[in-house]
Design a protein around this motif. Structure first.
Motif, PDB file in Angstrom:
ATOM      1  N   ARG A 284       0.817  -1.221   0.000  1.00 34.34           N
ATOM      2  CA  ARG A 284       0.000   0.000   0.000  1.00 34.34           C
ATOM      3  C   ARG A 284       0.849   1.269   0.000  1.00 34.34           C
ATOM      4  NH1 ARG A 284      -3.312  -3.544   2.820  1.00 34.34           N
ATOM      5  NH2 ARG A 284      -2.292  -3.136   4.802  1.00 34.34           N
ATOM      6  N   GLN A 285       2.041   1.206   0.585  1.00 35.14           N
ATOM      7  CA  GLN A 285       2.922   2.368   0.598  1.00 35.14           C
ATOM      8  C   GLN A 285       3.385   2.771  -0.800  1.00 35.14           C
ATOM      9  OE1 GLN A 285       6.012   1.190   3.254  1.00 35.14           O
ATOM     10  NE2 GLN A 285       4.928   1.909   5.071  1.00 35.14           N
ATOM     11  N   GLY A 286       3.281   1.881  -1.744  1.00 39.63           N
ATOM     12  CA  GLY A 286       3.622   2.221  -3.120  1.00 39.63           C
ATOM     13  C   GLY A 286       2.780   3.370  -3.651  1.00 39.63           C
ATOM     14  N   LYS A 287       1.583   3.525  -3.126  1.00 43.58           N
ATOM     15  CA  LYS A 287       0.671   4.584  -3.570  1.00 43.58           C
ATOM     16  C   LYS A 287       1.048   5.945  -2.993  1.00 43.58           C
ATOM     17  CE  LYS A 287      -3.080   5.294  -5.927  1.00 43.58           C
ATOM     18  NZ  LYS A 287      -3.197   4.966  -7.334  1.00 43.58           N
ATOM     19  N   GLU A 288       1.849   5.976  -1.945  1.00 38.79           N
ATOM     20  CA  GLU A 288       2.148   7.230  -1.254  1.00 38.79           C
ATOM     21  C   GLU A 288       2.865   8.254  -2.126  1.00 38.79           C
ATOM     22  OE1 GLU A 288       4.113   6.328   2.421  1.00 38.79           O
ATOM     23  OE2 GLU A 288       2.330   5.375   3.249  1.00 38.79           O
ATOM     24  N   ASN A 289       3.595   7.803  -3.146  1.00 38.78           N
ATOM     25  CA  ASN A 289       4.286   8.748  -4.022  1.00 38.78           C
ATOM     26  C   ASN A 289       3.324   9.693  -4.725  1.00 38.78           C
ATOM     27  OD1 ASN A 289       6.710   7.555  -3.377  1.00 38.78           O
ATOM     28  ND2 ASN A 289       6.720   6.234  -5.162  1.00 38.78           N
ATOM     29  N   SER A 290       2.088   9.252  -4.950  1.00 35.42           N
ATOM     30  CA  SER A 290       1.128  10.073  -5.680  1.00 35.42           C
ATOM     31  C   SER A 290       0.236  10.908  -4.754  1.00 35.42           C
ATOM     32  CB  SER A 290       0.261   9.199  -6.583  1.00 35.42           C
ATOM     33  OG  SER A 290      -0.488   8.293  -5.800  1.00 35.42           O
ATOM     34  N   LEU A 291       0.426  10.801  -3.453  1.00 33.51           N
ATOM     35  CA  LEU A 291      -0.397  11.559  -2.504  1.00 33.51           C
ATOM     36  C   LEU A 291       0.244  12.902  -2.184  1.00 33.51           C
ATOM     37  CD1 LEU A 291      -1.276   8.710   0.034  1.00 33.51           C
ATOM     38  CD2 LEU A 291      -2.666   9.539  -1.877  1.00 33.51           C
ATOM     39  N   GLN A 292      -0.597  13.864  -1.884  1.00 28.42           N
ATOM     40  CA  GLN A 292      -0.116  15.173  -1.439  1.00 28.42           C
ATOM     41  C   GLN A 292       0.271  15.078   0.040  1.00 28.42           C
ATOM     42  OE1 GLN A 292       0.168  17.753  -3.584  1.00 28.42           O
ATOM     43  NE2 GLN A 292      -0.533  16.319  -5.146  1.00 28.42           N
ATOM     44  N   ALA A 293       0.973  16.080   0.539  1.00 32.33           N
ATOM     45  CA  ALA A 293       1.364  16.095   1.954  1.00 32.33           C
ATOM     46  C   ALA A 293       0.124  15.993   2.839  1.00 32.33           C
ATOM     47  CB  ALA A 293       2.125  17.375   2.265  1.00 32.33           C
ATOM     48  N   PHE A 294       0.179  15.120   3.830  1.00 33.68           N
ATOM     49  CA  PHE A 294      -0.886  14.896   4.811  1.00 33.68           C
ATOM     50  C   PHE A 294      -2.159  14.302   4.209  1.00 33.68           C
ATOM     51  CE2 PHE A 294       1.660  18.520   6.315  1.00 33.68           C
ATOM     52  CZ  PHE A 294       2.248  17.907   7.410  1.00 33.68           C
TER      53      PHE A 294
ATOM     54  N   VAL B 297       6.390  -6.581  -7.242  1.00 37.59           N
ATOM     55  CA  VAL B 297       5.554  -6.341  -8.417  1.00 37.59           C
ATOM     56  C   VAL B 297       4.231  -5.707  -7.987  1.00 37.59           C
ATOM     57  CG1 VAL B 297       4.250  -7.464 -10.282  1.00 37.59           C
ATOM     58  CG2 VAL B 297       6.631  -8.094  -9.864  1.00 37.59           C
ATOM     59  N   ALA B 298       3.636  -6.205  -6.902  1.00 35.23           N
ATOM     60  CA  ALA B 298       2.383  -5.631  -6.399  1.00 35.23           C
ATOM     61  C   ALA B 298       2.570  -4.159  -6.020  1.00 35.23           C
ATOM     62  CB  ALA B 298       1.891  -6.428  -5.184  1.00 35.23           C
ATOM     63  N   ARG B 299       3.644  -3.865  -5.330  1.00 39.00           N
ATOM     64  CA  ARG B 299       3.909  -2.471  -4.929  1.00 39.00           C
ATOM     65  C   ARG B 299       4.057  -1.579  -6.164  1.00 39.00           C
ATOM     66  NH1 ARG B 299       6.670   0.257  -0.224  1.00 39.00           N
ATOM     67  NH2 ARG B 299       7.708   2.064  -1.096  1.00 39.00           N
ATOM     68  N   SER B 300       4.710  -2.102  -7.194  1.00 39.44           N
ATOM     69  CA  SER B 300       4.864  -1.338  -8.435  1.00 39.44           C
ATOM     70  C   SER B 300       3.521  -1.104  -9.117  1.00 39.44           C
ATOM     71  CB  SER B 300       5.798  -2.063  -9.397  1.00 39.44           C
ATOM     72  OG  SER B 300       7.074  -2.182  -8.844  1.00 39.44           O
ATOM     73  N   LEU B 301       2.687  -2.139  -9.175  1.00 35.96           N
ATOM     74  CA  LEU B 301       1.399  -2.016  -9.858  1.00 35.96           C
ATOM     75  C   LEU B 301       0.443  -1.084  -9.126  1.00 35.96           C
ATOM     76  CD1 LEU B 301       0.829  -5.700 -11.029  1.00 35.96           C
ATOM     77  CD2 LEU B 301       1.500  -3.715 -12.419  1.00 35.96           C
ATOM     78  N   VAL B 302       0.561  -1.004  -7.802  1.00 34.25           N
ATOM     79  CA  VAL B 302      -0.284  -0.100  -7.027  1.00 34.25           C
ATOM     80  C   VAL B 302      -0.044   1.351  -7.446  1.00 34.25           C
ATOM     81  CG1 VAL B 302      -0.580   0.844  -4.688  1.00 34.25           C
ATOM     82  CG2 VAL B 302      -0.656  -1.604  -5.052  1.00 34.25           C
ATOM     83  N   GLN B 303       1.140   1.635  -7.927  1.00 32.03           N
ATOM     84  CA  GLN B 303       1.483   2.996  -8.348  1.00 32.03           C
ATOM     85  C   GLN B 303       0.847   3.359  -9.692  1.00 32.03           C
ATOM     86  OE1 GLN B 303       5.740   3.659  -8.108  1.00 32.03           O
ATOM     87  NE2 GLN B 303       5.851   2.321  -6.321  1.00 32.03           N
ATOM     88  N   SER B 304       0.225   2.405 -10.363  1.00 34.66           N
ATOM     89  CA  SER B 304      -0.419   2.601 -11.667  1.00 34.66           C
ATOM     90  C   SER B 304       0.513   3.240 -12.696  1.00 34.66           C
ATOM     91  CB  SER B 304      -1.685   3.449 -11.512  1.00 34.66           C
ATOM     92  OG  SER B 304      -2.597   2.812 -10.670  1.00 34.66           O
ATOM     93  N   PRO B 305       1.706   2.681 -12.876  1.00 35.56           N
ATOM     94  CA  PRO B 305       2.625   3.262 -13.861  1.00 35.56           C
ATOM     95  C   PRO B 305       2.182   2.921 -15.284  1.00 35.56           C
ATOM     96  CG  PRO B 305       3.515   1.220 -13.056  1.00 35.56           C
ATOM     97  CD  PRO B 305       2.242   1.468 -12.274  1.00 35.56           C
TER      98      PRO B 305
END
Length: 167
Positions: free
Chosen positions: A9-19, A60-68
């Motif tokens: 789930r932390q893979g998605k954090e790159n696309s989130l805004q602060a807080f 691979v799951a962490r990568s796919l969560v990022q929707s690249p």
């Protein structure tokens, strides 16, 4: 060290805004990807204690969560079990077909990848050696040299061995 589920789930954090927190849709997406890759049952295990096959599925799951739109994967097939190979390749194939993603995989043994690939690009010490499009009707002729080198009698042999390994 994080549990597998949190690590994915932390893979998605790159696309989130602060807080900004993950949404329910983000969590469902991560859970679905983990289920497709067969790691939903180990979501609470420590990600630092995984064997190679489970670790590769988790990455691979962490990568796919990022929707690249593009995934670059380097020689991940080495030293993982056949079940994991087939599972990962099937999920990546579906990502390409259903979600219009581009996946580039390097491998020293492209045999297992051939069933899922649109193209095979062969490099030699001098650089690009040959590019083979699997939709080309002449693919059997172009592949003959490589099939011999990799220990397959024909394209059908390569695919049938792949199918037998999956069983």
């Amino acid at each position: 060290s994080f549990p597998v589920g949190d690590f994915v789930r932390q893979g998605k954090e790159n696309s989130l805004q602060a807080f900004q927190a993950s949404t329910d849709a983000d969590r469902r997406q991560a859970e679905n990807i983990m289920r497709y890759l067969g790691i939903d049952k180990i979501a609470w295990r420590d990600s630092n204690l995984l064997g190679r096959s489970d670790l590769i599925r988790t990455l691979v799951a962490r990568s796919l969560v990022q929707s690249p739109s593009l995934l670059l994967i380097d020689n991940f097939l080495h030293d993982i079990n056949e079940t994991s190979k087939n599972c990962i390749l099937s999920v990546l194939y579906n990502e390409v077909r259903q979600n219009k993603k581009t996946v580039v995989v390097t491998s020293n043994d492209p045999g297992p990848l051939a069933r899922y690939a649109d193209q095979l690009i062969v490099f030699s010490e001098e650089g690009l050696h040959e590019q083979i499009d699997f939709s080309d009707p002449q693919v059997d002729i172009k592949m003959r040299h490589y099939l011999d080198k990799w220990g397959y009698a024909s394209m059908e042999d390569m695919f049938s061995r792949k199918s037998e390994e999956a069983v």
